[in-house]
Write a protein that holds these residues in place. Structure first.
Motif, mmCIF file in Angstrom:
data_model
loop_
_atom_site.group_PDB
_atom_site.id
_atom_site.type_symbol
_atom_site.label_atom_id
_atom_site.label_comp_id
_atom_site.label_asym_id
_atom_site.label_seq_id
_atom_site.Cartn_x
_atom_site.Cartn_y
_atom_site.Cartn_z
ATOM 1 N N HIS A 108 -24.190 30.418 -10.959
ATOM 2 C CA HIS A 108 -23.696 30.220 -9.827
ATOM 3 C C HIS A 108 -21.900 30.747 -9.826
ATOM 4 O O HIS A 108 -21.628 31.339 -8.779
ATOM 5 C CB HIS A 108 -23.586 28.713 -9.103
ATOM 6 N N ASP A 109 -21.327 30.291 -10.942
ATOM 7 C CA ASP A 109 -19.962 30.897 -11.096
ATOM 8 C C ASP A 109 -19.891 32.296 -11.028
ATOM 9 O O ASP A 109 -19.242 32.977 -10.318
ATOM 10 C CB ASP A 109 -19.619 30.462 -12.355
ATOM 11 N N PHE A 110 -20.824 33.021 -11.835
ATOM 12 C CA PHE A 110 -20.839 34.520 -11.803
ATOM 13 C C PHE A 110 -21.035 35.079 -10.462
ATOM 14 O O PHE A 110 -20.325 36.001 -9.890
ATOM 15 C CB PHE A 110 -22.055 34.830 -12.706
ATOM 16 N N LEU A 111 -21.987 34.531 -9.673
ATOM 17 C CA LEU A 111 -22.379 34.909 -8.369
ATOM 18 C C LEU A 111 -21.059 34.648 -7.411
ATOM 19 O O LEU A 111 -20.821 35.543 -6.655
ATOM 20 C CB LEU A 111 -23.396 33.931 -7.805
ATOM 21 N N SER A 112 -20.582 33.565 -7.493
ATOM 22 C CA SER A 112 -19.220 33.184 -6.588
ATOM 23 C C SER A 112 -18.116 34.059 -6.988
ATOM 24 O O SER A 112 -17.580 34.661 -5.771
ATOM 25 C CB SER A 112 -18.889 31.691 -6.926
ATOM 26 N N VAL A 113 -17.829 34.618 -8.065
ATOM 27 C CA VAL A 113 -16.738 35.428 -8.385
ATOM 28 C C VAL A 113 -17.014 36.815 -7.791
ATOM 29 O O VAL A 113 -16.111 37.305 -7.185
ATOM 30 C CB VAL A 113 -16.755 35.503 -9.895
ATOM 31 N N LEU A 114 -18.310 37.312 -7.858
ATOM 32 C CA LEU A 114 -18.374 38.796 -7.536
ATOM 33 C C LEU A 114 -18.627 38.660 -5.973
ATOM 34 O O LEU A 114 -18.074 39.619 -5.382
ATOM 35 C CB LEU A 114 -19.711 39.337 -8.058
ATOM 36 N N VAL A 115 -19.155 37.940 -5.326
ATOM 37 C CA VAL A 115 -19.208 37.614 -3.952
ATOM 38 C C VAL A 115 -17.848 37.552 -3.256
ATOM 39 O O VAL A 115 -17.426 38.237 -2.309
ATOM 40 C CB VAL A 115 -20.108 36.389 -3.485
ATOM 41 N N CYS A 116 -16.908 36.866 -3.923
ATOM 42 C CA CYS A 116 -15.428 36.615 -3.422
ATOM 43 C C CYS A 116 -14.871 38.272 -3.572
ATOM 44 O O CYS A 116 -13.578 38.278 -3.400
ATOM 45 C CB CYS A 116 -14.801 35.682 -4.138
ATOM 46 N N GLY A 117 -15.447 39.155 -4.209
ATOM 47 C CA GLY A 117 -14.845 40.572 -4.471
ATOM 48 C C GLY A 117 -13.984 40.529 -5.877
ATOM 49 O O GLY A 117 -13.151 41.627 -6.038
ATOM 50 N N HIS A 118 -13.951 39.469 -6.390
ATOM 51 C CA HIS A 118 -13.361 39.651 -7.983
ATOM 52 C C HIS A 118 -13.987 40.193 -9.095
ATOM 53 O O HIS A 118 -15.322 40.447 -8.967
ATOM 54 C CB HIS A 118 -12.720 38.130 -8.318
ATOM 55 N N SER A 119 -13.305 40.601 -10.107
ATOM 56 C CA SER A 119 -13.884 41.107 -11.301
ATOM 57 C C SER A 119 -14.394 39.793 -12.131
ATOM 58 O O SER A 119 -13.513 38.951 -12.013
ATOM 59 C CB SER A 119 -13.220 41.897 -12.013
ATOM 60 N N VAL A 120 -15.254 39.776 -12.948
ATOM 61 C CA VAL A 120 -15.742 38.528 -14.032
ATOM 62 C C VAL A 120 -15.786 39.055 -15.388
ATOM 63 O O VAL A 120 -16.035 40.257 -15.644
ATOM 64 C CB VAL A 120 -16.989 38.149 -13.298
ATOM 65 N N LEU A 121 -15.176 38.103 -16.138
ATOM 66 C CA LEU A 121 -15.118 38.017 -17.419
ATOM 67 C C LEU A 121 -15.902 37.217 -18.077
ATOM 68 O O LEU A 121 -15.387 35.931 -17.968
ATOM 69 C CB LEU A 121 -13.899 38.346 -17.949
ATOM 70 N N VAL A 122 -17.013 37.445 -18.618
ATOM 71 C CA VAL A 122 -17.703 36.026 -18.899
ATOM 72 C C VAL A 122 -18.076 35.913 -20.654
ATOM 73 O O VAL A 122 -17.989 36.742 -21.191
ATOM 74 C CB VAL A 122 -19.402 36.275 -18.593
ATOM 75 N N LYS A 123 -17.651 34.673 -20.893
ATOM 76 C CA LYS A 123 -17.875 34.167 -22.405
ATOM 77 C C LYS A 123 -19.084 33.185 -22.388
ATOM 78 O O LYS A 123 -19.131 32.192 -21.628
ATOM 79 C CB LYS A 123 -16.719 33.586 -22.929
ATOM 80 N N GLN A 124 -20.072 33.550 -23.033
ATOM 81 C CA GLN A 124 -21.525 32.834 -22.709
ATOM 82 C C GLN A 124 -21.478 31.963 -24.085
ATOM 83 O O GLN A 124 -20.985 32.150 -24.894
ATOM 84 C CB GLN A 124 -22.659 33.795 -22.732
ATOM 85 N N SER A 125 -22.550 30.680 -23.728
ATOM 86 C CA SER A 125 -22.801 30.227 -24.862
ATOM 87 C C SER A 125 -23.913 31.009 -25.827
ATOM 88 O O SER A 125 -24.684 31.705 -25.324
ATOM 89 C CB SER A 125 -23.461 29.067 -24.369
ATOM 90 N N SER A 126 -24.058 30.667 -27.196
ATOM 91 C CA SER A 126 -24.816 31.369 -27.898
ATOM 92 C C SER A 126 -26.321 30.895 -27.533
ATOM 93 O O SER A 126 -27.461 31.592 -27.998
ATOM 94 C CB SER A 126 -24.433 31.005 -29.468
ATOM 95 N N ASN A 127 -26.499 29.544 -27.083
ATOM 96 C CA ASN A 127 -27.555 29.162 -26.671
ATOM 97 C C ASN A 127 -28.320 30.025 -25.402
ATOM 98 O O ASN A 127 -29.475 29.498 -25.104
ATOM 99 C CB ASN A 127 -27.449 27.570 -26.329
#
Length: 353
Positions: A108-127
């Motif tokens: 949801h955060d990933f979607l929100s950032v891109l829908v708002c026109g921003h670039s996204v830098l993701v640090k995922q959980s190893s899980n």
């Protein structure tokens, strides 16, 4: 900058792609773009996710993809953004630190950032490291302008303008210190509760079993605490929970059940249990796996005041006509796009950074 229309269309097409992967089965449909590149690949990612994290059963992964397929429709996307002006925001780089408790929990955060026109830098959980990057690749095929706007890292975050971070109460203190100079949303532990009034139907209790057991109770929207009337008889509750009896076939769940039961018995706590779920009277909100806490109440008004006072610990309240903004039995794991985690409007935050 990609137009808002094109951003929404890309996610709508992603929803169409995900519609092929549901709890009813996995079926390739001929009208989905780039299936020849991605369909078998996503099946493989589901398998890898399951092998990497034994809490991520195929059934739970497909439940998550099914929910996202339902959410990512043109109607839902347009309803979600209708109160926000997303056309004029200045593009920024937003870092997201994702949790790994349930499949695609940070999407949801990933979607929100891109829908708002921003670039996204993701640090995922190893899980939970297989599913979202693959869907990001699909998005870049659907909307090539997304290329260069999506990146994933396992290194220390740098070069970002704002951050959305989800973790435990302990890691949240670290996040708050580390990101004190950046606009941020910092999410902590929350749990969900159910208010039992004594007039619930058999169907209500069976639906509640979905709220308790989906994702093995690991989600912040999972019910881990019951509020029950004084002198409540738990027979109807346990009868409803019996619908989920097959959960004992999961070795990891059963190991946790056995371990937590041993801890309770050695500590001489009073518990009730049915062979796969324990309930214990406790004022805490966060119960261990395979257990649910409960607390008695006498006055409904006092309980409403308590729930309001302790709202920072609560994600959802499940009940039937008890309180405003309640979630109906069986629906905690079906959030809408506008059901924001911790009640913080992510779109508002992202349009104002």
């Amino acid at each position: 900058m990609i137009s808002i229309k094109n951003r929404l269309t890309a996610f709508e097409k992603l929803g169409n792609f995900l519609r092929q992967f549901s709890t009813k089965g996995i079926e390739e449909k001929p009208d989905v773009p780039f299936n020849e590149v991605f369909f078998e690949g996503f099946k493989h990612q589901i398998k890898l996710a399951e092998e990497n994290n034994s809490w991520f059963t195929k059934a739970n992964i497909l439940f998550a993809t099914e929910n996202w397929a339902s959410a990512l429709t043109a109607e839902n996307l347009n309803m979600w953004i209708q109160d926000e002006d997303l056309s004029e925001s200045t593009p920024k780089k937003v870092a997201i630190i994702m949790a790994g408790n349930i499949p695609m929990v940070g999407f949801h955060d990933f979607l929100s950032v891109l829908v708002c026109g921003h670039s996204v830098l993701v640090k995922q959980s190893s899980n939970d490291k297989h599913l979202v990057p693959f869907l990001a690749k699909y998005l870049e095929y659907i909307e090539p302008s997304f290329k260069g706007m999506i990146s994933f890292t396992e290194d220390k975050l740098s070069g970002f303008d704002a951050v959305i971070a989800t973790g435990s109460n302990n890691t949240a203190r670290y996040f708050e210190y580390y990101f004190k100079d950046k606009p941020s949303i910092i999410r902590k532990n929350r749990n969900s509760v159910a208010v039992i009034q004594g007039n619930e139907s058999e169907e209500d209790y069976e639906n509640l079993s979905e709220d308790v057991f989906r994702y093995f109770g690991l989600g912040c929207r999972s019910v881990s605490k019951l509020f029950v009337p004084k002198n409540y008889d738990f027979d109807a509750f346990f009868k409803g929970m019996y619908k989920q009896r097959e959960i004992v076939n999961n070795t990891k769940y059963t190991n946790n059940y056995d371990y937590n039961k041993a801890v309770y018995l050695m500590s001489e706590f009073d518990i009730l249990e049915n062979g796969f779920l324990m309930i214990k009277e406790d004022q805490s909100y966060a119960s261990p796996i395979a257990s649910v806490f409960y607390e008695y109440y006498e006055n409904p008004i006092d309980l409403k005041i308590k729930l309001h006072q302790e709202k920072e610990s609560i994600q959802c309240i499940v009940s039937n006509g008890f309180i405003e903004n309640e979630v109906s039995f069986g629906n905690t794991q079906h959030p809408k796009l506008w059901d924001y985690a911790d009640g913080v409007n992510t779109l508002q935050f992202l349009t104002r950074i």
